[in-house]
Design an enzyme around this catalytic site. Sequence first.
Site, PDB file in Angstrom:
ATOM      1  CB  CYS A   2     104.176  -1.080 -20.720  1.00 40.77           C
ATOM      2  SG  CYS A   2     102.519  -1.172 -20.064  1.00 40.77           S
ATOM      3  CG  ASN A 100     104.895  -1.897 -24.786  1.00 39.75           C
ATOM      4  OD1 ASN A 100     105.648  -1.400 -25.608  1.00 39.75           O
ATOM      5  ND2 ASN A 100     103.748  -1.355 -24.502  1.00 39.75           N
ATOM      6  N   GLY A 101     101.918  -3.742 -24.800  1.00 37.97           N
ATOM      7  CA  GLY A 101     100.971  -3.862 -25.907  1.00 37.97           C
ATOM      8  C   GLY A 101      99.622  -4.312 -25.387  1.00 37.97           C
ATOM      9  CD  GLU A 482     102.223  21.691 -27.652  1.00 43.62           C
ATOM     10  OE1 GLU A 482     101.253  21.006 -28.006  1.00 43.62           O
ATOM     11  OE2 GLU A 482     103.168  21.234 -26.990  1.00 43.62           O
ATOM     12  CE  LYS A 486     103.261  20.346 -23.636  1.00 40.31           C
ATOM     13  NZ  LYS A 486     103.346  19.751 -24.885  1.00 40.31           N
ATOM     14  CD  GLU A 489     100.858  17.269 -22.367  1.00 44.90           C
ATOM     15  OE1 GLU A 489     100.982  16.234 -23.011  1.00 44.90           O
ATOM     16  OE2 GLU A 489     101.612  18.250 -22.549  1.00 44.90           O
ATOM     17  CE  LYS A 604     108.660  12.287 -24.673  1.00 49.21           C
ATOM     18  NZ  LYS A 604     107.767  13.442 -24.726  1.00 49.21           N
TER      19      LYS A 604
HETATM   20  C1  G6P Z   1     101.489  11.270 -25.919  1.00 49.52           C
HETATM   21  C2  G6P Z   1     102.470  12.263 -25.334  1.00 49.52           C
HETATM   22  C3  G6P Z   1     102.419  13.556 -26.130  1.00 49.52           C
HETATM   23  C4  G6P Z   1     102.678  13.283 -27.602  1.00 49.52           C
HETATM   24  C5  G6P Z   1     101.702  12.249 -28.158  1.00 49.52           C
HETATM   25  C6  G6P Z   1     102.119  11.796 -29.546  1.00 49.52           C
HETATM   26  O1  G6P Z   1     100.198  11.705 -25.681  1.00 49.52           O
HETATM   27  O2  G6P Z   1     102.183  12.501 -23.981  1.00 49.52           O
HETATM   28  O3  G6P Z   1     103.405  14.437 -25.645  1.00 49.52           O
HETATM   29  O4  G6P Z   1     102.562  14.466 -28.321  1.00 49.52           O
HETATM   30  O5  G6P Z   1     101.717  11.091 -27.327  1.00 49.52           O
HETATM   31  O6  G6P Z   1     103.365  11.155 -29.466  1.00 49.52           O
HETATM   32  P1  G6P Z   1     104.352  10.987 -30.650  1.00 49.52           P
HETATM   33  O7  G6P Z   1     105.493  10.180 -30.089  1.00 49.52           O
HETATM   34  O8  G6P Z   1     103.621  10.233 -31.728  1.00 49.52           O
HETATM   35  O9  G6P Z   1     104.775  12.323 -31.112  1.00 49.52           O
END
Ligand code: G6P
Length: 609
Positions: A2, A100-101, A482, A486, A489, A604
Amino acid sequence: MCGIVGYIGRQQACPILIDGLKRLEYRGYDSAGIAVLDGDGIDVRRSVGKLASLERMLENCPPTGCVGVGHTRWATHGRPSDENAHPHSDCNGGITVVHNGIIENYMELKNRLAAGGHVFTSETDTEVAAHLIESHYSGDLTEAVRLACRELDGSFALVVVARDEPDRIVAARRHSPLVIGLGDGEQFLGSDVAAFLKYTRRAIYTDDDSITVVTREGISMMDLDGNAVEKDVSNIDWDAGMAERGGYEHFMLKEIHEQPRALRETMRGRLSLENDRVELPGLNVTDDEIRNIDRIVMIACGTAYHASMAGKYAIEALCRIPVEIDFASELRYRNPIVDEHTLGIVISQSGETLDTVVGLREAKQKGAKIVAVTNVVGSMAARESDGVLYTYAGPEIAVASTKAYTTQLMALYLIALYFAQVRGTLDENCARRLRDALWELPGQAELILNDYSDLIDVAQHYYCYNGFLYMARGINLASALEGALKIKEISYMHAEGYAAGEMKHGPIAMIDPTFATVAVAVQSKTYDKMLGNIREVKARSGDVIAIANTHDQVINDYADRVLRVPETEELFSPVLVAVPLQLMAYFVAKGRGPAIDQPRNLAKTVTVE
Ligand code: G6P
């Protein structure tokens, strides 16, 4: 999860709030809403779906007024719907809240408030906060928010307005991020600075369990006991343009292309070829402490976890310190073996991922010294760690992480070389060879990005396949995982990453002509073994795309298609291998048509457990 924004000033709030929400949409996009104080009351507009649907709704009659709050939602309590969209209000619409939370004791509070006559119209935990503040309100919003927060368990960043106090916004936070942007006669609030960078670069990062009263003239802060709190102003060196698409169709593609610059920035001032040294100011770990480390624990989630896998290989190879890696969400529940000789390395783009931050606290509480590798200045991970190594990737907006990953790798390589230097575990020739190779990486990544027309053709061939298997050995196992992440996702295709040597223990059963295998086969100690694994896939009618080095001709006899990367040290190859894997994911997704920058169900920054 959020995104929240707020504005108080002399301009119309609505366009500023919408603009801020656009920049925070990466935090969630299940619904969006704003509330603007218009002189008579609070005008609340909400819409399920992405921000664009709220914008359409506001097109012909935007709310007017110079004070307001806004929200973009990633659903936790209650499905995405108009009713569950924020902002939420109390019984008579006099108090309005964005949040948010997660309020963990919301059920208990809701039952109590409902028994007292409060009427709820949504399934959210947030609405409870609005009613709880109402129950404490007797003409002083700040006091009501303070008293309400003392009753809340869980995490929250709350931004609150009241019809009867149109000259202020009151904000509170615990564990969820909230930054105040300081303007001239106007102030901004946001879950991160991207929300207001266009207007100001002067920011205050609020503390846990703090209340901030924001007026046109300025701000004042207190703790939950009402004691005044002073905070320094930070000057943000990101500029608003960095958070724009800049001519690219998607942020993801722009961010892939930004990697050479981001890698150089992350090395700048840290790797010096003239002085034959790596210097890491800010790390805040003394040479004696580095010599006394007997193990390292890395804490991360998602893509950052994959960076930690590569970091483990590099640190163990160069420094001979055992490294344990774990998903942050797992580490905290298994009573990890951590003590004062352990170094915790927390890796997080946002520095706000809740599981990671809680893992950090767990390790710290057990006595470990903590270093954060993060992209966001002033983030929770940065503030709560003993030392910080910033990755200078600039704002990463696309949900699928790209430049944050490769700069995390770079940061971990720098740590590995630095620790090796202090511990004397590398002879000088070898150290110099590695420093030289690291220095070349940004330019080599640039070479890949200068021309990848072949790769687009390859992606176009594969986007109708049923799925992908990514296989690799050694440090590039991180690349395989990774690469698969990708694709998953942003294409919603089935993909998995596997250690090539493990194929025969299960995954090889999945191979058929519609299930493509991506084999990372750059020069390494295990190159010949990889060729063997490719043969095994081919022998079962599999289709193989190899990632191999520029001059490797041998691979042509093995793989159906080859994507090339320049040659570097095996330990550093994940940085270069990442680039074609990211581009493959991007162009496969483009062929299939999902929303690349905002894939379904994801956000994100994940601030829930
Ligand atoms: C979410 C994002 C990922 C990210 C992960 C950890 O799942 O979609 O892309 O790698 O969180 O996020 P951070 O901000 O802790 O690297």
